[in-house]
Design a protein around this motif. Structure first.
Motif, PDB file in Angstrom:
ATOM      1  N   THR A   1       0.942  -1.237   0.033  1.00 45.96           N
ATOM      2  CA  THR A   1      -0.079   0.014  -0.041  1.00 45.96           C
ATOM      3  C   THR A   1       1.009   1.218  -0.010  1.00 45.96           C
ATOM      4  O   THR A   1       1.951   1.141   0.621  1.00 45.96           O
ATOM      5  CB  THR A   1      -1.125   0.052   1.260  1.00 45.96           C
ATOM      6  OG1 THR A   1      -1.711   1.035   1.069  1.00 45.96           O
ATOM      7  CG2 THR A   1      -0.372   0.124   2.521  1.00 45.96           C
TER       8      THR A   1
ATOM      9  N   HIS B   1      -8.281   8.818  -1.093  1.00 47.35           N
ATOM     10  CA  HIS B   1      -7.591   7.369  -1.196  1.00 47.35           C
ATOM     11  C   HIS B   1      -8.379   6.777  -2.226  1.00 47.35           C
ATOM     12  O   HIS B   1      -9.312   6.939  -2.879  1.00 47.35           O
ATOM     13  CB  HIS B   1      -7.974   6.790   0.161  1.00 47.35           C
ATOM     14  CG  HIS B   1      -9.169   6.244   0.574  1.00 47.35           C
ATOM     15  ND1 HIS B   1     -10.192   7.042   0.724  1.00 47.35           N
ATOM     16  CD2 HIS B   1      -9.695   5.001   0.573  1.00 47.35           C
ATOM     17  CE1 HIS B   1     -11.311   6.357   0.713  1.00 47.35           C
ATOM     18  NE2 HIS B   1     -11.071   5.134   0.975  1.00 47.35           N
TER      19      HIS B   1
ATOM     20  N   ASP C   1      -9.200   2.948  -2.605  1.00 41.96           N
ATOM     21  CA  ASP C   1      -9.438   1.780  -1.652  1.00 41.96           C
ATOM     22  C   ASP C   1      -8.129   1.452  -0.827  1.00 41.96           C
ATOM     23  O   ASP C   1      -7.968   2.275   0.128  1.00 41.96           O
ATOM     24  CB  ASP C   1      -9.913   0.521  -2.411  1.00 41.96           C
ATOM     25  CG  ASP C   1      -8.984   0.137  -3.632  1.00 41.96           C
ATOM     26  OD1 ASP C   1      -7.804   0.000  -3.356  1.00 41.96           O
ATOM     27  OD2 ASP C   1      -9.371   0.271  -4.726  1.00 41.96           O
ATOM     28  N   SER C   2      -7.696   0.118  -0.708  1.00 42.94           N
ATOM     29  CA  SER C   2      -6.722  -0.173   0.353  1.00 42.94           C
ATOM     30  C   SER C   2      -5.430   0.010  -0.296  1.00 42.94           C
ATOM     31  O   SER C   2      -4.134  -0.109   0.112  1.00 42.94           O
ATOM     32  CB  SER C   2      -6.667  -1.708   0.782  1.00 42.94           C
ATOM     33  OG  SER C   2      -6.347  -2.431  -0.513  1.00 42.94           O
ATOM     34  N   ARG C   3      -5.013   0.792  -1.593  1.00 45.62           N
ATOM     35  CA  ARG C   3      -4.076   0.742  -2.324  1.00 45.62           C
ATOM     36  C   ARG C   3      -3.304   2.100  -2.332  1.00 45.62           C
ATOM     37  O   ARG C   3      -2.080   2.017  -2.276  1.00 45.62           O
ATOM     38  CB  ARG C   3      -4.231   0.371  -3.965  1.00 45.62           C
ATOM     39  CG  ARG C   3      -4.607  -0.832  -4.198  1.00 45.62           C
ATOM     40  CD  ARG C   3      -4.927  -0.991  -5.582  1.00 45.62           C
ATOM     41  NE  ARG C   3      -6.395  -0.562  -5.929  1.00 45.62           N
ATOM     42  CZ  ARG C   3      -7.109  -1.034  -6.878  1.00 45.62           C
ATOM     43  NH1 ARG C   3      -6.399  -1.301  -8.068  1.00 45.62           N
ATOM     44  NH2 ARG C   3      -8.302  -0.508  -7.242  1.00 45.62           N
TER      45      ARG C   3
ATOM     46  N   LEU D   1      -4.984   3.450  11.122  1.00 45.35           N
ATOM     47  CA  LEU D   1      -4.126   2.295  10.600  1.00 45.35           C
ATOM     48  C   LEU D   1      -4.237   1.201  11.858  1.00 45.35           C
ATOM     49  O   LEU D   1      -4.233   0.083  11.535  1.00 45.35           O
ATOM     50  CB  LEU D   1      -2.851   2.516  10.047  1.00 45.35           C
ATOM     51  CG  LEU D   1      -2.749   2.927   8.688  1.00 45.35           C
ATOM     52  CD1 LEU D   1      -1.660   3.408   8.339  1.00 45.35           C
ATOM     53  CD2 LEU D   1      -3.245   1.752   7.618  1.00 45.35           C
TER      54      LEU D   1
ATOM     55  N   ASP E   1      -9.085  -3.238   8.667  1.00 45.93           N
ATOM     56  CA  ASP E   1      -8.260  -3.411   7.518  1.00 45.93           C
ATOM     57  C   ASP E   1      -7.802  -1.932   6.981  1.00 45.93           C
ATOM     58  O   ASP E   1      -8.290  -0.970   7.330  1.00 45.93           O
ATOM     59  CB  ASP E   1      -8.958  -4.214   6.363  1.00 45.93           C
ATOM     60  CG  ASP E   1     -10.269  -3.514   6.062  1.00 45.93           C
ATOM     61  OD1 ASP E   1     -10.181  -2.230   5.327  1.00 45.93           O
ATOM     62  OD2 ASP E   1     -11.539  -4.033   6.144  1.00 45.93           O
ATOM     63  N   ILE E   2      -6.849  -2.003   5.828  1.00 47.27           N
ATOM     64  CA  ILE E   2      -6.310  -0.704   5.540  1.00 47.27           C
ATOM     65  C   ILE E   2      -7.385   0.167   4.740  1.00 47.27           C
ATOM     66  O   ILE E   2      -7.363   1.375   4.794  1.00 47.27           O
ATOM     67  CB  ILE E   2      -4.978  -1.207   4.431  1.00 47.27           C
ATOM     68  CG1 ILE E   2      -3.935  -1.575   5.456  1.00 47.27           C
ATOM     69  CG2 ILE E   2      -4.631   0.096   3.924  1.00 47.27           C
ATOM     70  CD1 ILE E   2      -2.602  -2.060   4.540  1.00 47.27           C
ATOM     71  N   ALA E   3      -8.119  -0.538   3.969  1.00 49.12           N
ATOM     72  CA  ALA E   3      -9.345   0.237   3.286  1.00 49.12           C
ATOM     73  C   ALA E   3     -10.165   0.966   4.058  1.00 49.12           C
ATOM     74  O   ALA E   3     -10.329   2.327   3.909  1.00 49.12           O
ATOM     75  CB  ALA E   3     -10.232  -0.752   2.026  1.00 49.12           C
ATOM     76  N   SER E   4     -10.512   0.283   5.172  1.00 49.94           N
ATOM     77  CA  SER E   4     -11.362   0.960   6.240  1.00 49.94           C
ATOM     78  C   SER E   4     -10.732   2.224   6.930  1.00 49.94           C
ATOM     79  O   SER E   4     -10.944   3.280   7.310  1.00 49.94           O
ATOM     80  CB  SER E   4     -11.925   0.124   7.244  1.00 49.94           C
ATOM     81  OG  SER E   4     -12.044  -1.089   6.830  1.00 49.94           O
TER      82      SER E   4
ATOM     83  N   TYR F   1      -8.170   4.108   5.643  1.00 49.10           N
ATOM     84  CA  TYR F   1      -8.071   5.063   4.685  1.00 49.10           C
ATOM     85  C   TYR F   1      -9.359   5.671   4.703  1.00 49.10           C
ATOM     86  O   TYR F   1      -9.221   6.866   4.704  1.00 49.10           O
ATOM     87  CB  TYR F   1      -7.525   4.633   3.430  1.00 49.10           C
ATOM     88  CG  TYR F   1      -6.183   4.379   3.345  1.00 49.10           C
ATOM     89  CD1 TYR F   1      -5.274   4.179   4.316  1.00 49.10           C
ATOM     90  CD2 TYR F   1      -5.646   3.666   2.127  1.00 49.10           C
ATOM     91  CE1 TYR F   1      -3.849   3.949   4.288  1.00 49.10           C
ATOM     92  CE2 TYR F   1      -4.275   3.147   2.005  1.00 49.10           C
ATOM     93  CZ  TYR F   1      -3.434   3.514   3.033  1.00 49.10           C
ATOM     94  OH  TYR F   1      -2.102   2.813   3.007  1.00 49.10           O
TER      95      TYR F   1
END
Ligand SMILES: Cc1cc2nc3c(=O)[nH]c(=O)nc-3n(C[C@H](O)[C@H](O)[C@H](O)COP(=O)(O)OP(=O)(O)OC[C@H]3O[C@@H](n4cnc5c(N)ncnc54)[C@H](O)[C@@H]3O)c2cc1C
Length: 455
Positions: free
Chosen positions: A160, A295, A297-299, A332, A337-340, A342
């Motif tokens: 990410t 952002h 998503d999780s990227r 974080l 998870d990362i997407a949530s 962000y």
């Protein structure tokens, strides 16, 4: 210290102010952090920052530095600024305090020294920093990025990405190719140029050290911030074009000297290299960057100037970027998870970034035109009186922004109510003792709930 093998990986673009602080916070929490910076290592090659040699650090930024344990190294080099030293066209300079006493002050710090302290903090926490490594492009579907610099050109995988690569963010450009971020930049029609006041004969400061000096002149102004090596960085802000003075009419050092002799006479003997500084240093541009999305998503996610560059007139761009770092590290840490993380970060910080962007634009008018006006001084005197009469309820605007950590959006909404109260209470009056305090008290009680009760 190095991160455990199973630590979650994260790649940060930019080892400027926000990138290095975020790297420190995440590495301290066990993330495997890599940072890519397009410039060389400032510890080896000298600092190539190129703009705003020093910065005002306030409580929001200082609090974030404390979270990372980086505050002692930074504060060793900081110079206290108690208030604005206003230099009128005629008459002696006058100090307008920012707060009630020396517990409410801001600090002048060198961008270069601050950046180096944060680079060292990030490395000490276990982050790996790659200098001379510029993000060139990103393939979000393949989760790879191309990184170049100094003969290096490689495509690398990433888990990410965080864009801490400043106002001209390369990651933002790549993200907007993937999907519309709703980007809008409003350029200010004023720019700036930096000059220097060197130390005096005996090696000390030439003017009061513990103040931010301002020469307000209506549609333009000069400011000066102290540096710990006993110099001041002077910044002249004025329109790019149009009526005199503007950067169009003040074309060179000789024209600058004549402007200074007429408008900033007390500063002329302080700036011995005025012509040379003016001819050598570029005119900086200023603008406000608005995005609808921060952002992908999780990227990838953006923060600091990459997400919300602002004009510098509240001295909060870095402070806000540092607050972003703490907020993102917290999300974080706590999100599933990362997407949530962000998404939660953007939802929390977007209204606050918009609020300080707005207040920064408004503050230019206050600094260049209002600080030496009679109505402004009367309102400021009443503001201080109301702070005493209604503690926790009427809190001066500058205090909410610079000495507290309440959300910027809350500071803005309360400031707007307070300003309306001050304007109404002082309209047509000459002196503080003419104010109808009973009516003002009633107004305050009716319109401003105690801060602790505000949602
Ligand atoms: C004249 C002026 C005065 C200011 N005064 C103040 C003040 O008093 N107080 C305050 O709080 N704020 C102030 N600011 C604002 C402050 O400078 C910024 O808000 C702050 O620097 C933002 O930090 P950042 O890390 O987001 O971006 P930056 O500090 O710009 O860092 C970005 C980093 O990313 C790197 N980079 C860029 N592109 C790439 C790439 N493609 N690949 C890899 N790396 C890349 C850059 O080299 C840089 O190191 C001022 C700004 C200006 C212009």
């Amino acid at each position: 210290m190095s991160a455990p093998h199973d630590a979650r990986p994260i790649s940060i673009i930019g080892a400027g102010l926000a990138g290095t602080l975020l790297a420190t916070l995440l590495a301290q929490r066990g993330w495997r952090v890599e940072v890519f910076e397009r410039r060389g290592d400032p510890r080896r090659h000298g600092y190539a920052g190129g703009r705003s040699i020093n910065l005002a650090l306030a409580e929001r930024g200082l609090h974030a530095l404390r979270q990372a344990g980086a505050d002692p190294g930074v504060m060793r080099q900081a110079v206290m600024m108690r208030g604005r030293m206003v230099h009128p066209l005629v008459g002696a300079p006058e100090l307008q305090r920012y707060g009630r006493d020396d517990s409410e002050v801001i600090w002048s710090i060198s961008r270069a020294e601050l950046n180096i302290v944060l680079i060292e903090a990030a490395e000490a926490a276990g982050a790996v920093l790659h200098f001379d490594r510029r993000l060139e492009s990103v393939d979000f579907d393949a989760r790879t990025m191309r990184v170049c610099g100094d003969g290096y050109d490689q495509t690398r995988p990433f888990h990410t990405l965080v864009g801490a690569d400043g106002a001209g963010s390369a990651l933002r450009t790549q993200m907007s190719r993937h999907g519309d971020l709703g980007e809008r930049i409003e350029w200010l029609d004023h720019g700036y140029k930096e000059l220097e006041i060197p130390p005096g004969q005996g090696g000390g400061f030439r003017i009061e050290a513990n103040a931010l000096h301002i020469w307000p002149r209506g549609h333009y102004m000069c400011i000066a911030l102290p540096n710990d090596e006993r110099t001041f960085t002077v910044t002249l802000f004025m329109p790019h074009a149009g009526a005199h003075p503007s950067f169009e009419t003040v074309r060179d050092g000789a024209a600058a000297r004549s402007l200074f002799e007429q408008q900033f006479a007390d500063a002329v003997p302080l700036i011995p290299m005025l012509e040379q500084d003016y001819d050598r240093n570029p005119v900086g541009t200023l603008g406000t960057l608005y995005l609808d999305r921060w952002h992908l998503d999780s990227r990838a996610v953006l923060l600091g100037d990459a997400a919300h560059a602002m004009v510098p007139f509240h001295g909060q761009g870095m402070n806000c970027a540092f607050e972003d770092c703490v907020a993102l590290a917290d999300h974080l840490q706590s999100a599933p998870d990362i997407a949530s993380a962000y998404a939660a970060f953007a939802a929390q910080r977007m209204p606050d970034a918009a609020a300080i962007q707005h207040m920064a634009l408004e503050n230019y008018l206050e600094m260049r035109d209002r600080v030496d006006n009679h109505d402004y001084r009367l309102q400021r005197a009443l503001e201080l009186q109301l702070q005493e009469r209604h503690p926790g309820r009427f809190i001066p605007h500058y205090t909410m922004v610079s000495f507290m950590r309440i959300p910027y959006s809350l500071a803005l909404s309360r400031s707007e109510i307070q300003r309306a109260i001050l304007v109404r209470a002082t309209a047509g009056l000459d002196r503080l003792d003419q104010v109808d305090l009973a009516a003002v008290d009633a107004d305050v009680l009716a319109r401003l709930p105690p801060l602790a009760d505000t949602p």
